[in-house]
Design a protein around this motif. Structure first.
Motif, PDB file in Angstrom:
ATOM      1  N   HIS A  30     -12.202 -11.522   8.347  1.00  0.00           N
ATOM      2  CA  HIS A  30     -11.737 -12.791   7.533  1.00  0.00           C
ATOM      3  C   HIS A  30     -11.380 -14.183   9.114  1.00  0.00           C
ATOM      4  O   HIS A  30     -10.907 -15.547   8.626  1.00  0.00           O
ATOM      5  N   GLY A  31     -11.952 -14.127  10.547  1.00  0.00           N
ATOM      6  CA  GLY A  31     -11.576 -15.191  11.560  1.00  0.00           C
ATOM      7  C   GLY A  31     -12.858 -15.782  11.268  1.00  0.00           C
ATOM      8  O   GLY A  31     -13.775 -15.850  10.475  1.00  0.00           O
ATOM      9  N   THR A  32     -12.952 -17.029  12.123  1.00  0.00           N
ATOM     10  CA  THR A  32     -13.452 -18.084  12.603  1.00  0.00           C
ATOM     11  C   THR A  32     -13.852 -17.912  14.314  1.00  0.00           C
ATOM     12  O   THR A  32     -13.220 -18.225  14.550  1.00  0.00           O
ATOM     13  N   THR A  45     -11.060 -16.227  16.016  1.00  0.00           N
ATOM     14  CA  THR A  45      -9.348 -16.734  15.624  1.00  0.00           C
ATOM     15  C   THR A  45      -9.313 -16.102  13.918  1.00  0.00           C
ATOM     16  O   THR A  45     -10.586 -16.528  13.250  1.00  0.00           O
ATOM     17  N   GLY A  46      -8.843 -15.188  14.245  1.00  0.00           N
ATOM     18  CA  GLY A  46      -7.900 -14.456  12.735  1.00  0.00           C
ATOM     19  C   GLY A  46      -6.562 -14.778  12.886  1.00  0.00           C
ATOM     20  O   GLY A  46      -5.994 -14.658  13.331  1.00  0.00           O
ATOM     21  N   ARG A  47      -6.472 -13.206  11.568  1.00  0.00           N
ATOM     22  CA  ARG A  47      -5.126 -13.334  11.427  1.00  0.00           C
ATOM     23  C   ARG A  47      -4.471 -11.631  11.603  1.00  0.00           C
ATOM     24  O   ARG A  47      -5.652 -11.018  11.441  1.00  0.00           O
ATOM     25  N   ASP A  48      -4.008 -11.211  11.788  1.00  0.00           N
ATOM     26  CA  ASP A  48      -3.616  -9.703  11.697  1.00  0.00           C
ATOM     27  C   ASP A  48      -3.525  -8.813  10.620  1.00  0.00           C
ATOM     28  O   ASP A  48      -2.704 -10.154   9.408  1.00  0.00           O
ATOM     29  N   CYS A  49      -2.558  -7.718  10.191  1.00  0.00           N
ATOM     30  CA  CYS A  49      -2.714  -7.569   9.292  1.00  0.00           C
ATOM     31  C   CYS A  49      -1.368  -7.352   8.630  1.00  0.00           C
ATOM     32  O   CYS A  49      -0.716  -7.620   7.855  1.00  0.00           O
ATOM     33  N   SER A 108      -1.630 -14.920  13.752  1.00  0.00           N
ATOM     34  CA  SER A 108      -2.519 -15.209  14.143  1.00  0.00           C
ATOM     35  C   SER A 108      -2.719 -14.261  15.649  1.00  0.00           C
ATOM     36  O   SER A 108      -2.536 -14.053  16.026  1.00  0.00           O
ATOM     37  N   LEU A 109      -3.936 -14.317  15.507  1.00  0.00           N
ATOM     38  CA  LEU A 109      -4.462 -12.711  16.591  1.00  0.00           C
ATOM     39  C   LEU A 109      -6.553 -13.604  16.970  1.00  0.00           C
ATOM     40  O   LEU A 109      -6.948 -14.225  15.522  1.00  0.00           O
ATOM     41  N   ARG A 110      -6.477 -13.971  18.286  1.00  0.00           N
ATOM     42  CA  ARG A 110      -7.879 -14.443  18.630  1.00  0.00           C
ATOM     43  C   ARG A 110      -7.627 -12.539  19.390  1.00  0.00           C
ATOM     44  O   ARG A 110      -7.485 -12.505  20.088  1.00  0.00           O
TER      45      ARG A 110
END
Length: 64
Positions: A17-19, A38-42, A46-48
Motif C-alpha cells: 500500500h506504500g509509495t 514508504t507505507g504503513r505497517d499493520c 509509518s514504515l519505510r
C-alpha cells in the motif's frame, strides 16, 4: 530508545500500500538497484522499507 518489532506482515503491508520514493540507488557492491518504499505497517504506523530487486525482492532494511 526501544526498538520496534517489525513483522513480515508489516513489511508486506508497507510494500503493498506504500509509495516508491525518490530515484533508486545503485549498490555497486551487490550489483543491484535499491528502492525505498514508504507505507504503513499493520497497526497504521509509518514504515519505510528499502528493498533490492534481483530474482526476487530482498528486504535490505526498515526504518520507522
Amino acid at each position: 530508545m526501544q526498538q520496534r518489532r517489525i513483522t513480515i506482515d508489516d513489511i508486506v503491508s508497507a510494500l503493498t500500500h506504500g509509495t516508491v520514493g525518490c530515484k533508486p540507488q545503485w549498490d555497486a557492491m551487490a550489483g543491484t538497484w535499491e528502492y525505498e518504499v514508504t507505507g504503513r505497517d499493520c497497526d497504521g504506523e509509518s514504515l519505510r522499507v528499502r528493498v533490492a530487486i534481483e530474482d526476487a525482492i530482498i528486504v535490505v532494511t526498515t526504518y520507522e
